[in-house]
Design a protein around this motif. Structure first.
Motif, PDB file in Angstrom:
ATOM      1  N   ASP A 147     -27.535  18.593  21.786  1.00  0.00           N
ATOM      2  CA  ASP A 147     -28.784  19.368  21.825  1.00  0.00           C
ATOM      3  C   ASP A 147     -28.566  20.692  21.071  1.00  0.00           C
ATOM      4  OD1 ASP A 147     -31.362  20.113  22.379  1.00  0.00           O
ATOM      5  OD2 ASP A 147     -30.932  20.727  24.461  1.00  0.00           O
ATOM      6  N   ALA A 148     -29.548  21.102  20.311  1.00  0.00           N
ATOM      7  CA  ALA A 148     -29.459  22.366  19.555  1.00  0.00           C
ATOM      8  C   ALA A 148     -30.872  22.910  19.308  1.00  0.00           C
ATOM      9  CB  ALA A 148     -28.736  22.147  18.219  1.00  0.00           C
ATOM     10  N   THR A 149     -30.955  24.152  18.924  1.00  0.00           N
ATOM     11  CA  THR A 149     -32.250  24.790  18.604  1.00  0.00           C
ATOM     12  C   THR A 149     -32.158  25.394  17.218  1.00  0.00           C
ATOM     13  OG1 THR A 149     -31.578  26.886  19.643  1.00  0.00           O
ATOM     14  CG2 THR A 149     -32.770  25.299  21.000  1.00  0.00           C
ATOM     15  N   PRO A 150     -33.244  25.483  16.506  1.00  0.00           N
ATOM     16  CA  PRO A 150     -34.542  24.883  16.894  1.00  0.00           C
ATOM     17  C   PRO A 150     -34.490  23.364  16.810  1.00  0.00           C
ATOM     18  CG  PRO A 150     -34.751  26.561  15.166  1.00  0.00           C
ATOM     19  CD  PRO A 150     -33.317  26.242  15.253  1.00  0.00           C
ATOM     20  N   ALA A 151     -35.365  22.763  17.543  1.00  0.00           N
ATOM     21  CA  ALA A 151     -35.423  21.307  17.522  1.00  0.00           C
ATOM     22  C   ALA A 151     -35.850  20.817  16.150  1.00  0.00           C
ATOM     23  CB  ALA A 151     -36.401  20.817  18.583  1.00  0.00           C
ATOM     24  N   GLY A 152     -35.410  19.615  15.836  1.00  0.00           N
ATOM     25  CA  GLY A 152     -35.851  18.996  14.616  1.00  0.00           C
ATOM     26  C   GLY A 152     -34.800  18.936  13.542  1.00  0.00           C
ATOM     27  N   GLY A 204     -27.453   9.871  15.262  1.00  0.00           N
ATOM     28  CA  GLY A 204     -28.639  10.565  15.782  1.00  0.00           C
ATOM     29  C   GLY A 204     -28.195  11.798  16.521  1.00  0.00           C
ATOM     30  N   ASN A 205     -28.655  11.903  17.751  1.00  0.00           N
ATOM     31  CA  ASN A 205     -28.219  13.033  18.581  1.00  0.00           C
ATOM     32  C   ASN A 205     -27.179  12.610  19.615  1.00  0.00           C
ATOM     33  OD1 ASN A 205     -29.920  11.569  20.191  1.00  0.00           O
ATOM     34  ND2 ASN A 205     -30.818  13.367  21.232  1.00  0.00           N
ATOM     35  N   GLN A 206     -26.477  11.498  19.317  1.00  0.00           N
ATOM     36  CA  GLN A 206     -25.486  10.972  20.252  1.00  0.00           C
ATOM     37  C   GLN A 206     -24.089  11.119  19.655  1.00  0.00           C
ATOM     38  OE1 GLN A 206     -26.360   9.464  23.335  1.00  0.00           O
ATOM     39  NE2 GLN A 206     -28.377  10.337  22.824  1.00  0.00           N
ATOM     40  N   PHE A 207     -23.169  11.593  20.501  1.00  0.00           N
ATOM     41  CA  PHE A 207     -21.757  11.656  20.124  1.00  0.00           C
ATOM     42  C   PHE A 207     -20.989  10.650  20.981  1.00  0.00           C
ATOM     43  CE2 PHE A 207     -17.462  13.304  20.979  1.00  0.00           C
ATOM     44  CZ  PHE A 207     -16.943  13.308  19.695  1.00  0.00           C
ATOM     45  N   ASP A 208     -20.280   9.748  20.297  1.00  0.00           N
ATOM     46  CA  ASP A 208     -19.536   8.687  21.014  1.00  0.00           C
ATOM     47  C   ASP A 208     -18.049   8.960  20.874  1.00  0.00           C
ATOM     48  OD1 ASP A 208     -18.332   6.404  22.013  1.00  0.00           O
ATOM     49  OD2 ASP A 208     -19.833   5.038  21.143  1.00  0.00           O
ATOM     50  N   PRO A 209     -17.376   9.397  21.959  1.00  0.00           N
ATOM     51  CA  PRO A 209     -15.931   9.710  21.856  1.00  0.00           C
ATOM     52  C   PRO A 209     -15.101   8.524  21.403  1.00  0.00           C
ATOM     53  CG  PRO A 209     -16.852  10.571  23.897  1.00  0.00           C
ATOM     54  CD  PRO A 209     -17.923   9.683  23.300  1.00  0.00           C
ATOM     55  N   HIS A 222     -12.958  17.205  16.791  1.00  0.00           N
ATOM     56  CA  HIS A 222     -13.984  16.822  15.814  1.00  0.00           C
ATOM     57  C   HIS A 222     -15.015  17.947  15.686  1.00  0.00           C
ATOM     58  CE1 HIS A 222     -12.316  12.774  15.899  1.00  0.00           C
ATOM     59  NE2 HIS A 222     -12.307  12.876  17.228  1.00  0.00           N
ATOM     60  N   THR A 223     -15.240  18.333  14.416  1.00  0.00           N
ATOM     61  CA  THR A 223     -16.252  19.360  14.146  1.00  0.00           C
ATOM     62  C   THR A 223     -17.616  18.680  13.990  1.00  0.00           C
ATOM     63  OG1 THR A 223     -14.649  20.782  13.044  1.00  0.00           O
ATOM     64  CG2 THR A 223     -16.995  21.202  12.558  1.00  0.00           C
ATOM     65  N   ILE A 224     -18.499  19.083  14.856  1.00  0.00           N
ATOM     66  CA  ILE A 224     -19.857  18.530  14.848  1.00  0.00           C
ATOM     67  C   ILE A 224     -20.794  19.628  14.325  1.00  0.00           C
ATOM     68  CG2 ILE A 224     -21.662  17.436  16.220  1.00  0.00           C
ATOM     69  CD1 ILE A 224     -18.972  15.881  15.985  1.00  0.00           C
ATOM     70  N   THR A 225     -21.635  19.266  13.341  1.00  0.00           N
ATOM     71  CA  THR A 225     -22.511  20.241  12.674  1.00  0.00           C
ATOM     72  C   THR A 225     -23.977  19.909  12.936  1.00  0.00           C
ATOM     73  OG1 THR A 225     -20.873  20.562  10.904  1.00  0.00           O
ATOM     74  CG2 THR A 225     -23.151  21.265  10.450  1.00  0.00           C
ATOM     75  N   TYR A 226     -24.737  21.011  13.188  1.00  0.00           N
ATOM     76  CA  TYR A 226     -26.190  20.867  13.352  1.00  0.00           C
ATOM     77  C   TYR A 226     -26.848  21.660  12.207  1.00  0.00           C
ATOM     78  CZ  TYR A 226     -30.896  20.959  15.334  1.00  0.00           C
ATOM     79  OH  TYR A 226     -32.258  20.808  15.538  1.00  0.00           O
ATOM     80  N   ILE A 228     -19.684  23.034  16.180  1.00  0.00           N
ATOM     81  CA  ILE A 228     -18.812  23.115  17.371  1.00  0.00           C
ATOM     82  C   ILE A 228     -17.683  22.112  17.189  1.00  0.00           C
ATOM     83  CG2 ILE A 228     -20.606  23.895  18.999  1.00  0.00           C
ATOM     84  CD1 ILE A 228     -20.803  20.984  19.969  1.00  0.00           C
ATOM     85  N   ASP A 229     -16.588  22.439  17.838  1.00  0.00           N
ATOM     86  CA  ASP A 229     -15.463  21.475  17.865  1.00  0.00           C
ATOM     87  C   ASP A 229     -15.465  20.740  19.213  1.00  0.00           C
ATOM     88  OD1 ASP A 229     -14.570  22.070  15.339  1.00  0.00           O
ATOM     89  OD2 ASP A 229     -13.122  23.599  16.043  1.00  0.00           O
ATOM     90  N   ILE A 230     -15.485  19.438  19.125  1.00  0.00           N
ATOM     91  CA  ILE A 230     -15.405  18.599  20.351  1.00  0.00           C
ATOM     92  C   ILE A 230     -14.031  17.937  20.383  1.00  0.00           C
ATOM     93  CG2 ILE A 230     -16.317  16.632  21.604  1.00  0.00           C
ATOM     94  CD1 ILE A 230     -19.046  17.200  20.437  1.00  0.00           C
ATOM     95  N   ILE A 231     -13.341  18.184  21.476  1.00  0.00           N
ATOM     96  CA  ILE A 231     -12.009  17.569  21.652  1.00  0.00           C
ATOM     97  C   ILE A 231     -12.159  16.240  22.388  1.00  0.00           C
ATOM     98  CG2 ILE A 231      -9.738  17.822  22.703  1.00  0.00           C
ATOM     99  CD1 ILE A 231     -10.112  20.872  22.452  1.00  0.00           C
ATOM    100  N   VAL A 232     -11.571  15.199  21.837  1.00  0.00           N
ATOM    101  CA  VAL A 232     -11.516  13.879  22.493  1.00  0.00           C
ATOM    102  C   VAL A 232     -10.052  13.605  22.848  1.00  0.00           C
ATOM    103  CG1 VAL A 232     -11.917  11.409  22.300  1.00  0.00           C
ATOM    104  CG2 VAL A 232     -13.527  13.038  21.242  1.00  0.00           C
TER     105      VAL A 232
END
Length: 365
Positions: free
Chosen positions: A4-9, A19-24, A32-36, A50-54
């Motif tokens: 989830d992030a703002t602004p939407a869209g 899409g808007n799903q992250f699958d570890p 993993h660096t995730i960009t919006y 953001i960095d997501i650690i799996v």
């Protein structure tokens, strides 16, 4: 994970993103660096990351091998790594597996572990629990008498071991076991190493106590028939001179005769008692022959063997025969002798007494 992030869209991108799903599991282990990225109405674009650690799952393993076990086997301690997890499955309590609680069959045992990152993993093993073999005695056994013959024991499945009082191999010996009730056990181990047993009680009865009542003999060969007696009543007498419960010395004859009394009780156990009965012969008696005599002869001394007997008959007094008392004729003289065994022998002799000649005086003139 839903991002989830703002602004939407805007649009998410990065490893494991759809899409808007992250699958570890798609992203895999690592950071993993995730960009919006977002473009506004002016066509101006900006992004945030953001960095997501799996984290990887902990490596979980059972330590050692387990089973197969017999259903009556001892409780088994389970072990696995890393320490601190939880075991579960049929027959499991804490870290203990009880084959008797689990029951016969194949049981999946699971070890679950959660690490410091709250990542959980598990390992499983299958433990086989085998049933005990079905063991049975074949046939019935006893009761037996303590002097009975060897008995061959039989049980299934073949190949086990018999044990108990009086048992050697597959033989039961009542005389070795002794009087009483004996528990005989057959133990069998199958191909899985599972052991079971069956037991029977074999009764061994004592022999009846058999005794002659009274004493018997010695007897003389011309003695009267003797009634035999023994306990318990209802048995059978046997031996020379025996008919029913009667012993006849004259039928048995001179000598020592073993007389047996045999009795069988309500258990079919037989015992016997014996006695030796002596039958003595009569003494051999002989009168020394004498005579004939004249009716006027002097008194004669009678002799016979063995000495010590008694003479009787006409003209006899003691051991003296008086022809004048006996008178003319044939006279039967009897000699009776009783020996130290109390047996009496008799001999007879006929003594002839002839009349003395009659004389008349002759007169001379």
């Amino acid at each position: 994970v839903t991002l989830d992030a703002t602004p939407a869209g805007g649009t998410f991108s990065g490893n494991g993103v759809t899409g808007n799903q992250f699958d570890p599991s798609v992203a895999g282990v690592g950071t993993h660096t995730i960009t919006y990225t977002y473009s506004d109405g002016n066509g101006c674009e900006n992004s945030a990351s953001i960095d997501i650690i799996v984290n990887d799952l902990p490596v979980v393993n059972f330590v050692g091998t387990y089973g197969p076990y017999c259903v009556d086997g001892a409780v088994v301690t389970l072990d696995a790594t890393p320490a601190g997890g939880t075991f579960s499955g049929n027959g499991v309590t804490g870290n203990q597996f009880d084959p008797s609680v689990a029951g016969v069959g194949t049981h999946t045992i699971t070890y679950t572990y959660t690490d410091g990152n709250s990542c959980e993993n598990s390992a499983t093993i299958d433990i086989i629990v085998n049933d005990l073999p079905v063991v049975n005695f074949v046939g019935t056994y006893g009761p037996y008498c303590v002097d009975g013959v060897l008995v061959t024991l039989d049980a299934t499945p073949a190949g086990g071991t018999f044990s108990g009082n009086g048992v050697t191999g597959n033989q039961f010996d009542p005389s070795v076991a002794g009087v009483g009730t004996h528990t005989i056990t057959y133990t069998y181990s199958d191909g899985n190493g599972c052991e079971n047993s069956a037991s029977i009680d074999i009764i061994v009865n004592d022999l009846p106590v058999v005794n002659f009542v009274g004493t018997y003999g010695p007897y003389c060969v011309d003695g009267a028939v003797v009634t035999l007696d023994a306990t318990p009543a209802g048995g059978t007498f046997s031996g020379n001179g025996v008919t029913g419960n009667q012993f006849d010395p004259s039928v048995a004859g001179v000598g020592t005769h073993t007389i047996t009394y045999t009795y069988s009780d309500g258990n079919g156990c037989e015992n016997s008692a014996t006695i030796d009965i002596i039958v003595n012969d009569l003494p051999v008696v002989t009168i020394d022959p004498i005579g004939p005599f004249c009716s006027n002869d002097a008194v004669i001394t009678l002799t016979a063997t063995p000495v010590g007997g008694t003479f009787s008959g006409p003209g006899v007094t003691g051991n003296q025969f008086d022809p004048t008392v006996a008178g003319p004729g044939s006279h039967i003289i009897t000699y009776t002798y009783t020996d130290t065994n109390g047996c009496t022998g008799v001999d007879t002799e006929t003594i002839v007494v002839t009349p003395a000649p009659t004389t008349s005086p002759i007169w001379h003139n």
